[in-house]
Design a protein around this motif. Structure first.
Motif, short mmCIF file in Angstrom:
data_model
loop_
_atom_site.label_atom_id
_atom_site.label_comp_id
_atom_site.label_asym_id
_atom_site.label_seq_id
_atom_site.Cartn_x
_atom_site.Cartn_y
_atom_site.Cartn_z
N PRO A 42 0.78 -1.24 0.00
CA PRO A 42 0.00 0.00 0.00
C PRO A 42 0.81 1.28 0.00
N ASP A 43 2.08 1.22 0.34
CA ASP A 43 2.89 2.44 0.39
C ASP A 43 3.87 2.56 -0.77
N ALA A 44 3.77 1.66 -1.74
CA ALA A 44 4.78 1.63 -2.80
C ALA A 44 4.40 2.46 -4.03
N LEU A 45 3.15 2.92 -4.11
CA LEU A 45 2.67 3.56 -5.33
C LEU A 45 2.28 5.02 -5.11
N GLY A 46 2.46 5.80 -6.16
CA GLY A 46 1.93 7.16 -6.13
C GLY A 46 0.47 7.21 -6.52
N GLY A 47 0.04 6.26 -7.33
CA GLY A 47 -1.35 6.21 -7.77
C GLY A 47 -1.64 4.87 -8.42
N LEU A 48 -2.91 4.55 -8.54
CA LEU A 48 -3.36 3.29 -9.13
C LEU A 48 -4.48 3.60 -10.11
N VAL A 49 -4.38 3.06 -11.34
CA VAL A 49 -5.41 3.27 -12.37
C VAL A 49 -5.90 1.92 -12.86
N LEU A 50 -7.20 1.68 -12.73
CA LEU A 50 -7.83 0.44 -13.19
C LEU A 50 -8.61 0.74 -14.46
N VAL A 51 -8.20 0.14 -15.57
CA VAL A 51 -8.83 0.38 -16.87
C VAL A 51 -9.63 -0.87 -17.25
N GLY A 52 -10.94 -0.74 -17.33
CA GLY A 52 -11.76 -1.90 -17.68
C GLY A 52 -11.60 -3.05 -16.71
N ALA A 53 -11.55 -2.75 -15.43
CA ALA A 53 -11.32 -3.77 -14.40
C ALA A 53 -12.13 -3.47 -13.16
N SER A 54 -13.41 -3.18 -13.33
CA SER A 54 -14.25 -2.88 -12.18
C SER A 54 -15.59 -3.62 -12.24
N ALA A 55 -15.52 -4.88 -12.67
CA ALA A 55 -16.63 -5.80 -12.50
C ALA A 55 -16.19 -6.82 -11.46
N ASP A 56 -17.03 -7.05 -10.45
CA ASP A 56 -16.69 -8.01 -9.41
C ASP A 56 -16.61 -9.40 -10.05
N PRO A 57 -15.44 -10.03 -10.06
CA PRO A 57 -15.30 -11.31 -10.74
C PRO A 57 -16.05 -12.45 -10.06
#
Length: 254
Positions: free
Chosen positions: A100-115
């Protein structure tokens, strides 16, 4: 460009989707010249198509890329933004939840359906049908659809053959077992969720956004799940905005 200016440039790690490769993101270098992009092949894809896809190898690939982007000659210790499309997005979320502390930001592209939802049956059914349909035949049909929807030039050239379908069952089994939206509760960096208006993978975007504690949600008009190839300018704009949200507008000066 002076060396000190290069060292200040923000870095972004880009993860490709199922059966694609790092070539999926290569056209973005011209669209995002102010950002240092690191692209990698996931196991079972691209130059690594002969390697088995496993949870450990996939997450290790992401970890190595983030470490190099953030602490290498370019990053100079600045946490990079991690972005992924489809399979890459789910894997990015899994990795971010564990670091959780390793990134400046996170971008999810086409990845927001609960599998764990209705799409689970669709993907499992496709994986079972693939040997009957044939990987090359399926790839040909998928590539023709992507060209029909707008993949042109370098984006069309990056479309792969059927070889990478071998990794699909293992990759999506991992996603369906572990990539739940609740993972975003552990993520402490800013999160952007971007989907095409016509993408079936956006159906739980609100659920993912709430789990992230208020992620930014972007919908690209008239785009489908294939939008990194068909709506590259819109996707690049969202990636740029994610970097600005983390590092500020001055970080993109060239």
């Amino acid at each position: 460009m002076p060396e000190d200016a290069t060292a200040r440039r923000p870095a972004m790690v880009l993860l490709h989707g199922t059966r694609m490769s790092r070539a999926q993101w290569e056209p973005y270098r011209a669209l995002l010249p102010e950002i240092d992009l690191m692209t990698v092949d996931l196991p079972g894809h691209g130059a690594r198509v002969a390697e088995p896809f496993t949870r450990e190898s996939a997450l290790a690939t992401i970890g190595a890329a983030v470490a190099e982007a953030g602490g290498g000659a370019v990053g100079r210790g600045r946490p990079p933004v991690l972005a992924g499309h489809s399979l890459g997005g789910y894997l990015a979320m899994m990795w971010a939840a564990r670091h959780p502390d390793a990134l400046g930001g996170l971008v999810l592209v086409g990845a927001s359906a609960d599998p764990r939802g209705p799409l689970t049956g669709v993907y499992r059914g496709f994986a079972r049908a693939l040997p009957v349909l044939g990987a090359d035949r399926t790839a040909g049909a998928a590539n023709a659809l992507m060209r029909l929807l707008g993949a042109r030039g370098e984006h069309a050239d990056a479309l792969p053959d059927g070889a990478a379908y071998a990794a699909l069952p293992a990759a999506w089994d991992l996603v369906m077992r572990e990539a739940r939206p609740e993972l975003l509760r552990a993520v402490r960096c800013p999160v952007t969720i971007v989907n095409g208006q016509l993408d079936q993978m956006r159906i739980h975007a609100g659920r993912f956004a709430r789990a992230a504690g208020g992620a930014r949600v972007v919908t690209v008009p008239a785009a489908t799940h294939l939008m990194p190839s068909t709506h590259a300018e819109a996707v690049a704009s969202t990636l740029r905005e994610a970097v600005v949200g983390v590092h500020g507008p001055s970080s993109l000066s060239t």
